[in-house]
Design an enzyme around this catalytic site. Structure first.
Site, PDB file in Angstrom:
ATOM      1  NE  ARG A 284      -9.080  -6.567  10.913  1.00 53.79           N
ATOM      2  CZ  ARG A 284      -9.440  -7.365   9.821  1.00 53.79           C
ATOM      3  NH1 ARG A 284      -9.486  -8.429   9.658  1.00 53.79           N
ATOM      4  NH2 ARG A 284     -10.086  -6.528   8.789  1.00 53.79           N
TER       5      ARG A 284
ATOM      6  CD  GLU B 134      -2.559  -1.149   2.720  1.00 53.91           C
ATOM      7  OE1 GLU B 134      -3.591  -1.552   2.876  1.00 53.91           O
ATOM      8  OE2 GLU B 134      -1.675  -0.889   3.718  1.00 53.91           O
TER       9      GLU B 134
HETATM   10 ZN   LIG Z   1      -2.894  -1.953   5.598  1.00 56.36          ZN
END
Ligand SMILES: [Zn+2]
Length: 396
Positions: A281, A134
């Site tokens: 996560r 990203e």
């Molecule tokens: Zn991310």
């Protein structure tokens, strides 16, 4: 025949952490119901696919004529649009996450398929076989956590936090301040049993506004206090002591590499990523955390702001933000009445950031205002931009 240039109608994601005013005020996207507007998606992802003005899905337009829309290279290499472009407006912190490398994603996806775990199961780790690098470009000041701090900094912050429950683990890290022992230290925290976790958090929260001795600790403890409002029992409360706290100024960008823990905290930006949903996560979330898989997918190599920030290469009318992956390219263009030309070698999405921008191909011409976007097919070969404004150019 498909138009080679068309305006996009995009999907808004109303996630609870989103701002209810930022995307509306900065990009003029209506928000009649005052909902949190967390993300606006520009691309062909099945969870939020853009449409043309006639209401046809971008994914359908691609499928009807992939050679013209994607071009030969992208069609052969990816067989779909390889990137997803977003406007993202965080009012509250997002979960801390790590994205797998391409190899780990391929292996993990295959393994979970062979175990017959449904793709939408809450304990499923790998939703597809792709990596998810990203880039985030700040439109407003943009606060985030990204990458591990230097180990001596982590030690100093935990010493100031004074958590007795973690004293042994911290002593061990102090004696062996290397990546392997940082991994062990991280594993101890993530694997705390329920009562030790509650105890450690209680110790962390105690005297939070008076125990800092350094600026770094003051900043980290302020974030802990802020996170505590929304996530009082969450293991992610320790993350500001381990991860770099970063604030991008408007116009700055950073890269979020595979296997590097990160979380967005506050601000509005443009994000581009490889088309993938693979997220492991690591806290600030009520969702499933698979600690073993998380640790397998995490690089325990400290980084600095300079490592993470992307130095833009500046040209007359554009800034190029280079990334070490080939799924996407990201540029910010300034246009003048004089205009300039660009050659097209892949599908492209352009998003107007400010002013007025007119994009013209041999056949068509479209005028964009802030918040409006167009799709350009690889078969357009080239386009001209003129006007008075700024736009983001995403391609691969
Ligand atoms: Zn991310």
């Amino acid at each position: 025949m498909t138009d080679h240039l068309f305006k996009l109608n995009n999907v808004i994601q109303n996630y609870a952490w989103g701002s209810d005013s930022s995307i509306h005020s900065l990009f003029n996207i209506p928000n009649p119901d005052q909902q949190p507007q967390a993300e606006l998606w520009m691309g062909a992802h099945p969870n939020g696919c853009s449409k043309n003005q006639q209401g046809t899905l971008l994914s359908q337009i691609i499928d009807q004529d992939p050679a013209a829309v994607l071009g030969a290279y992208t069609q052969k290499r990816y067989s779909s649009l390889p990137f997803l472009l977003k406007i993202l407006a965080a009012e509250k912190p997002l979960s801390i996450q790590v994205h797998p490398s391409k190899t780990m994603a391929e292996q993990g996806f295959k393994l979970e398929n062979s175990q017959n775990i449904p793709v939408d199961a809450p304990d499923r780790n790998y939703k597809d076989a792709n990596h998810k690098p990203e880039l985030v470009y700040a439109v407003t000041f943009y606060q985030a956590m990204n990458g591990f701090r230097k180990i001596d900094e982590i030690i100093s912050l935990f010493e100031q936090a004074d958590c007795n429950t973690l004293a042994d683990a911290l002593k061990c890290l102090k004696e062996n301040p290397g990546e392997q022992h940082l991994q062990n230290f991280f594993a101890v925290i993530m694997n705390l049993n329920a009562s030790d976790k509650a105890q450690a958090i209680e110790e962390l929260i105690k005297n939070l506004d008076t125990k800092a001795q350094t600026h770094k600790a003051k900043e980290a403890f302020q974030l802990v206090a802020q996170f505590y409002q929304d996530y009082p029992g969450d293991i992610g409360l320790f993350s500001p002591l381990m991860l770099n706290i970063i604030e991008l100024a408007p116009g700055e960008a950073m890269f979020l590499d595979a296997q590097t823990p990160h979380a967005y905290i506050h601000g509005t930006g443009i994000e581009i990523m490889a088309s993938s949903d693979n997220v492991l996560r690591a806290g600030l979330t009520p969702k499933h955390i698979d600690v073993d898989e998380l640790i397998k997918n995490t690089k325990f190599q400290p980084s600095t702001f300079d490592d993470l920030k992307i130095q833009a290469q500046c040209f007359d009318h554009k800034k190029v933000f280079h990334v070490p992956v080939d799924d996407f390219n990201f540029e910010v263009h300034s246009v003048t009445s004089e205009g300039h030309d660009e050659f097209v070698r892949s599908p492209e999405i352009l998003l107007c950031l400010a002013g007025n921008v007119t994009i013209s191909t041999a056949q068509q011409s479209i005028k964009l205002q802030r918040g409006e976007s167009v799709f350009i097919c690889a078969a357009a070969h080239s386009y001209q931009c003129h006007g008075e404004g700024q736009f983001v150019r995403a391609f691969n």
